[in-house]
Design a protein around this motif. Structure first.
Motif, PDB file in Angstrom:
ATOM      1  N   ASN A   1       0.968  -1.238  -0.193  1.00  0.00           N
ATOM      2  CA  ASN A   1      -0.096  -0.059  -0.105  1.00  0.00           C
ATOM      3  C   ASN A   1       0.785   1.335  -0.097  1.00  0.00           C
ATOM      4  N   ALA A   2       2.136   1.187   0.372  1.00  0.00           N
ATOM      5  CA  ALA A   2       2.874   2.332   0.562  1.00  0.00           C
ATOM      6  C   ALA A   2       4.396   2.005  -0.122  1.00  0.00           C
ATOM      7  N   PRO A   3       4.635   1.544  -1.313  1.00  0.00           N
ATOM      8  CA  PRO A   3       5.509   1.264  -1.733  1.00  0.00           C
ATOM      9  C   PRO A   3       6.782   2.418  -1.977  1.00  0.00           C
ATOM     10  N   HIS A   4       6.292   3.538  -1.898  1.00  0.00           N
ATOM     11  CA  HIS A   4       7.040   4.819  -2.289  1.00  0.00           C
ATOM     12  C   HIS A   4       7.948   4.961  -1.053  1.00  0.00           C
ATOM     13  N   LEU A   5       7.268   4.503   0.223  1.00  0.00           N
ATOM     14  CA  LEU A   5       8.140   4.692   1.497  1.00  0.00           C
ATOM     15  C   LEU A   5       8.501   3.320   2.179  1.00  0.00           C
ATOM     16  N   VAL A   6       7.959   2.193   1.879  1.00  0.00           N
ATOM     17  CA  VAL A   6       8.211   1.029   2.547  1.00  0.00           C
ATOM     18  C   VAL A   6       9.220   0.107   1.341  1.00  0.00           C
TER      19      VAL A   6
ATOM     20  N   TYR B   1      -1.662   7.665   0.313  1.00  0.00           N
ATOM     21  CA  TYR B   1      -1.358   8.823  -0.406  1.00  0.00           C
ATOM     22  C   TYR B   1       0.008   8.916  -0.899  1.00  0.00           C
ATOM     23  N   GLY B   2       0.325   9.165  -2.253  1.00  0.00           N
ATOM     24  CA  GLY B   2       1.851   9.127  -2.717  1.00  0.00           C
ATOM     25  C   GLY B   2       1.986   7.931  -3.640  1.00  0.00           C
ATOM     26  N   SER B   3       1.138   6.770  -3.332  1.00  0.00           N
ATOM     27  CA  SER B   3       1.736   5.452  -3.791  1.00  0.00           C
ATOM     28  C   SER B   3       0.884   5.330  -5.378  1.00  0.00           C
ATOM     29  N   ILE B   4       1.919   5.410  -6.082  1.00  0.00           N
ATOM     30  CA  ILE B   4       1.529   5.245  -7.450  1.00  0.00           C
ATOM     31  C   ILE B   4       2.534   4.387  -8.403  1.00  0.00           C
ATOM     32  N   SER B   5       2.186   3.251  -8.921  1.00  0.00           N
ATOM     33  CA  SER B   5       3.119   2.490  -9.795  1.00  0.00           C
ATOM     34  C   SER B   5       4.087   2.975 -10.638  1.00  0.00           C
ATOM     35  N   SER B   6       3.411   4.123 -11.284  1.00  0.00           N
ATOM     36  CA  SER B   6       3.944   4.675 -12.405  1.00  0.00           C
ATOM     37  C   SER B   6       4.966   5.912 -12.020  1.00  0.00           C
ATOM     38  N   CYS B   7       5.590   5.947 -10.746  1.00  0.00           N
ATOM     39  CA  CYS B   7       6.463   7.037 -10.103  1.00  0.00           C
ATOM     40  C   CYS B   7       7.918   6.531 -11.025  1.00  0.00           C
TER      41      CYS B   7
ATOM     42  N   LYS C   1      10.342   9.519  -2.080  1.00  0.00           N
ATOM     43  CA  LYS C   1       9.698   9.482  -0.818  1.00  0.00           C
ATOM     44  C   LYS C   1       8.360  10.216  -1.409  1.00  0.00           C
ATOM     45  N   TYR C   2       8.247  11.259  -2.255  1.00  0.00           N
ATOM     46  CA  TYR C   2       7.121  11.691  -2.449  1.00  0.00           C
ATOM     47  C   TYR C   2       6.068  11.348  -3.308  1.00  0.00           C
ATOM     48  N   GLY C   3       6.334  10.136  -3.939  1.00  0.00           N
ATOM     49  CA  GLY C   3       5.438   9.375  -5.065  1.00  0.00           C
ATOM     50  C   GLY C   3       5.006  10.149  -5.926  1.00  0.00           C
ATOM     51  N   GLU C   4       3.395  10.312  -5.939  1.00  0.00           N
ATOM     52  CA  GLU C   4       2.974  11.180  -6.889  1.00  0.00           C
ATOM     53  C   GLU C   4       3.250  12.623  -6.743  1.00  0.00           C
ATOM     54  N   ASP C   5       3.586  12.976  -5.540  1.00  0.00           N
ATOM     55  CA  ASP C   5       3.708  14.567  -5.437  1.00  0.00           C
ATOM     56  C   ASP C   5       4.992  15.013  -5.888  1.00  0.00           C
TER      57      ASP C   5
END
Length: 534
Positions: free
Chosen positions: A94-99, A412-418, A427-431
Motif C-alpha cells: 500500500n505504500a511502496p514509495h516509503l516502504v 497517499y503518494g503511492s503510484i506504480s508509475s513513479c 519518498k514523495y510518490g505522486e507529489d
C-alpha cells in the motif's frame, strides 16, 4: 485544490460548520492517524486533533523498521509476530514509495547459536506465508565478510541473511494524514485538547484550543478516542475516572553516523547485547542508523533526550563488532523516542521485570464514561490497531456498522508509475511531479539549500510545498519530519534553519520577529541532537 492536500484554513472552516462529529481522535501519531483514516474511510464524520505536529513524538523516532520482530518471536509472542508480519506485507503493497524490502544479516560466532537463529528465522519466514519478503539463507564466513568488510573477523563463523522491511516513519505519518483527508476526514495539528465534555456522566465531546489563533472550541462527538500514547494518562485524568491506565514509558535511543563507518547496503543485527536486547545497524538515507536502547523512565516528555549511558552503550556495543570505532564527535545526530508500554499492576522501576520483557501488544480499553483508549503496539501494526479501535468506537457511539476497507487501501503518494527512483525524490510518490512543476516555473527553487553536499539535497520548492500542502507550521516541522535532516545531521539542520525560516515566512505571511524566534527555538532544540549529552 487536489483532494488530500493538507490545508489548515480549509479544515478550520469545516470544523466550524459541523455541529456533531461521529469520531474525534486525540493524538496525531501513527495510531491516531491510522484510526482517523479507518474511521473516515468507513464514512464517519471524523476529526483528529494533535497538540503539536503529526508524529512529533514516538512515531517519528523509531528504528525505521517495518518488521514482525524477531525478538518478540524469541519471547514467545507468536500472535504479535504473526500479526505484524501480515501487516508488514500490506504496508509494502500500500505504500511502496516509503516502504521497501531490506536485507538483514545476523553474524554467527557460535554454531549452536547459529542453528538456533536459523530455526527461528525459518519459522519467522513461514509465519509470513504468502506475504514473505524473501527466503533466509546461511552465509559462509567469507560471504559475510564480503558483505560487511568493517566487521571484526575474530571468531566469526558465518551469518544468516533474512528479509524485513524499512521505511520513513514521519513521512508515512504525513501520507496517512493525507489519505484520511482524501477519505473525507479532517486533521488539525497544533490543536490541544484541554478537557472533555460530559453529559449525564458520558463523554460527548472535547474542549480544545487552536494554539495558533488561541481560539477555544467546544467540539461535540458521538465518540472520543484517546490515542495519545505515552500521554494517555493526561487525557484519562480529564475523564475524572478512578479507572487507571497503567503506562510506563520506555526510552529507545538511536545514533546516526556517516556511512564510512558502515558502508554496506545491508543491515546487520547484533542479536544479544549486554542488556539482552537486539541492536540494529541499518543504512538509512545514505547514513547509518544504530539503535536502540530500552530504558525505563519515570515520566514522559514530548522531547526526550538521549542519556549519557545510552550513548555509551551503543558506541561500546558497536565497537565490539566493527573494526572502525566511532567516538562521540562522530555522531551526526542522536535522538530518543518513548514507547507507551502497558504494564502489569505489580510492575515497578525496581522490579525484576525489565521494559524489554514487557509485551509490545496493544491494549484497547473503555472507561465507565465511554472514553476509548488505545495504547501500546508498534508502527507496523498501526492499521490493525486502528481497525479494532474503530470497531469498538462503533459500538460505543452507536454508529451504523460499516466494515473496514483499509487492508488494501493505497496510501497517499503511492503510484506504480513513479519514474524517479532516486532515494531523495521517491519518498514523495505522486507529489514528486507536482514539486517538479514548481521547479519548472522557477528554476531557482530547484537548487539545493545545502551547497556542495549531495547527501543532504533539499530544495526551496520542497519547503514551499511542505508549507502549502503538508501543513508544516514551524522550522522543526520541515527539518525534522518532512525533511529528515535533523535526524540525519543536526549541524546541517542548524546551518540552513535561517533560510528555511525566511521561505516559510513568505508562505505563511509572517514577519521578521517570527523568523528570528523560529530560528532561535529550532537551534535550541537541535543542539539536543547535536550534543546529545550536556
Amino acid at each position: 485544490m487536489m483532494k488530500g492536500f493538507l490545508n489548515r484554513e480549509r479544515f478550520l472552516g469545516i470544523l466550524e460548520n459541523i455541529n456533531i462529529w461521529d469520531v474525534v481522535v486525540i493524538g496525531g501519531g501513527a495510531t491516531g492517524l491510522g484510526i482517523a483514516l479507518d474511521s473516515a474511510s468507513r464514512g464517519y464524520k471524523t476529526l483528529l486533533l494533535e497538540q503539536s505536529d503529526f508524529s512529533k513524538g514516538t512515531s517519528s523516532r523509531s528504528t525505521k523498521l517495518v518488521h514482525g520482530g524477531i525478538r518478540y518471536l524469541a519471547q514467545g509472542d507468536i500472535k504479535l509476530v504473526y500479526e505484524a508480519l501480515q501487516e508488514r506485507g500490506h504496508l509494502l503493497k500500500n505504500a511502496p514509495h516509503l516502504v521497501k524490502k531490506q536485507r538483514f544479516v545476523i553474524p554467527i560466532f557460535s554454531w549452536r547459536m547459529g542453528l538456533l537463529y536459523w530455526a527461528g528465522l525459518k519459522f519467522y519466514e513461514w509465519l509470513a506465508g504468502s506475504l514473505s519478503f524473501g527466503k533466509s539463507q546461511f552465509l559462509s564466513r567469507n560471504e559475510t565478510l564480503k558483505m560487511f568488510p568493517e566487521i571484526r573477523p575474530n571468531s566469526l563463523k558465518g551469518g544468516i541473511l533474512y528479509y524485513d522491511g524499512q521505511f520513513d516513519d514521519a513521512r508515512l505519518a504525513i501520507n496517512i494524514a493525507q489519505t484520511c483527508v482524501q477519505q473525507g476526514g479532517v486533521v488539525l495539528n497544533y490543536f490541544q485538547v484541554k478537557n472533555l465534555i460530559k453529559e449525564i456522566g458520558k463523554i460527548s465531546g472535547v474542549i480544545a484550543y487552536d494554539l495558533e489563533t488561541k481560539k477555544k472550541y467546544s467540539i461535540y462527538s458521538k465518540t472520543v478516542i484517546n490515542a495519545t500514547g505515552v500521554f494517555s494518562d493526561s487525557i484519562s485524568k480529564m475523564d475524572e475516572s478512578t479507572w487507571p491506565i497503567l503506562i510506563k514509558p520506555s526510552q529507545g535511543t538511536h545514533i546516526v553516523l556517516n556511512k564510512s563507518f558502515f558502508s554496506s547496503s545491508n543491515a546487520i543485527v547484533i542479536p544479544k547485547t549486554t542488556d539482552g536486547r537486539i541492536l540494529f545497524s541499518v543504512p538509512w538515507y545514505d547514513h547509518v542508523l544504530i539503535g536502540t536502547t530500552d530504558t525505563f523512565l519515570d515520566k514522559s516528555d514530548l522531547e526526550p533526550k538521549p542519556l549519557e549511558e545510552e550513548i555509551d552503550f551503543i558506541l561500546h556495543t558497536f565497537k565490539q563488532y566493527f573494526v572502525y570505532t566511532p567516538k562521540r564527535k562522530d555522531i551526526l545526530s542522536a535522538f530518543s523516542g518513548l514507547r507507551p508500554l502497558f504494564v502489569p499492576r505489580h510492575f515497578s522501576s525496581s522490579s525484576t521485570t525489565q521494559t524489554k520483557d514487557i509485551s509490545r501488544s496493544h491494549k484497547l480499553m473503555i472507561s465507565p464514561s465511554g472514553l476509548v483508549t488505545i495504547i501500546g503496539g508498534k508502527w507496523t501494526t498501526y492499521r490493525k490497531m486502528a481497525e479494532e479501535t474503530v470497531n469498538k468506537a462503533i459500538e460505543i457511539g452507536k454508529l451504523n456498522k460499516v466494515p473496514s476497507i483499509t487492508k488494501n487501501m493505497k496510501i497517499y503518494g503511492s503510484i506504480s508509475s513513479c519514474k524517479n527512483h532516486n532515494f531523495h525524490w521517491k519518498k514523495y510518490g505522486e507529489d514528486e511531479s507536482h514539486i517538479q512543476k514548481l521547479i519548472e516555473e522557477n528554476p531557482l527553487w530547484g537548487e539545493s539549500l545545502i551547497s556542495k553536499c549531495p547527501s543532504y539535497y533539499c530544495t526551496e520548492a520542497e519547503v514551499r510545498w511542505m508549507v502549502r500542502y503538508e501543513m508544516a507550521r514551524t522550522i522543526e516541522d520541515v527539518l525534522a519530519r518532512r525533511f529528515r535532516l535533523l535526524f540525519l545531521n543536526a549541524k546541517k539542520a542548524i546551518d540552513i534553519a535561517p533560510r528555511v525560516a525566511a521561505l516559510m515566512a513568505q508562505e505563511l505571511s509572517r514577519d521578521k520577529t517570527w523568523e528570528k524566534s523560529q530560528v532561535a527555538a529550532f537551534k535550541e532544540l537541535a543542539m539536543q541532537y547535536y550534543y546529545p549529552v550536556v
